[in-house]
Design a protein around this motif. Structure first.
Motif: not given
Length: 238
Positions: A170-172, A89-90, A56, A59, A85
């Motif tokens: 949660y995008a990685p 994620s942040r 996360r 990335s 991403h």
């Protein structure tokens, strides 16, 4: 997927480096491995949560690109939509203290098991966009692959689900049915690297080289070959 492993490995060793790394990440690594890293206490094991938080915050994949066809009255033709991403994620919309390294945030994060059609309606979708479509795996095991309401694929073995984190924050590895198929393999790979580092008593150190070699590790990423490893001199520290 493989082209991103060099990036994630370098960034992980950079965070764990003894003199210039991230002390909070090193502390979490020690606490994780000194406990029971592979015993699940919820949807994920402590080591899985540590690796997920690395993904996360680091990335390795900068974004996802999707092509959509718009209505003729708005903008005829095909349009590309890019989702960043790292920014996703942040985003504080999704997490409390999103810039903090905190693997425990996944103790309460929604998973692919939690996201059913009811949850899909609650977040404003007209219907389940990708209905569950489980299918059995070959090889004799009592196992199947299924998906959440958002299309995230996960396994069910002997009736026990093994979900993925299915939160918008949660995008990685991307989202939904476009999520990277190599996510679980990449997670397992980094978990084994970290187990080896811990069992071997290794630590990472920045090399004193004036002009480190530049190494391409993916089509868009070049790293400095400036981190090595050695046996820890006086036991482990956080």
């Amino acid at each position: 997927m493989f082209s991103q492993w060099g990036n994630i490995l370098y960034r992980t060793t950079e965070h764990l480096e003894v003199n210039h790394g991230d002390s909070n990440v090193r502390s979490w690594f020690a606490r994780t491995m000194q406990g029971s890293p592979d015993e699940a206490d919820g949807a994920f094991t402590p080591l899985e949560r540590f690796v997920m938080e690395l993904f996360r915050t680091i990335s390795p994949n900068p974004g996802s690109s999707s092509t959509v066809q718009t209505a003729r009255s708005l903008a005829p033709g095909l349009v590309s939509v890019v989702t960043s991403h790292p920014d996703t994620s942040r985003d504080p919309v999704h997490w409390q203290n999103p810039d903090d390294f905190d693997p425990d945030r996944y103790k309460t994060a929604r998973t692919s098991v939690d996201n059913d059609e009811k949850q899909s309606r609650q977040v404003g979708l007209a219907r389940c966009p990708f209905p569950p479509a489980p299918f059995a795996v070959s090889g004799g095991r009592r196992a199947e692959l299924t998906n959440s309401a958002f299309g995230a694929v996960y396994g069910v073995v002997d009736g026990t689900p093994y979900p993925v984190c299915d939160s918008a924050g949660y995008a990685p590895f991307g989202f939904g049915y476009r999520r990277c198929t190599g996510e679980l393999l990449t997670t397992a790979f980094l978990k084994e690297v970290l187990r080896t580092v811990w069992r071997g008593g290794f630590e990472f150190v920045r090399l004193d080289v004036e002009q480190p070699t530049r190494i391409p590790v993916s089509p868009r990423t070049v790293i400095d070959d400036n981190i090595g490893f050695q046996r820890a001199q006086s036991g482990r520290t956080g």
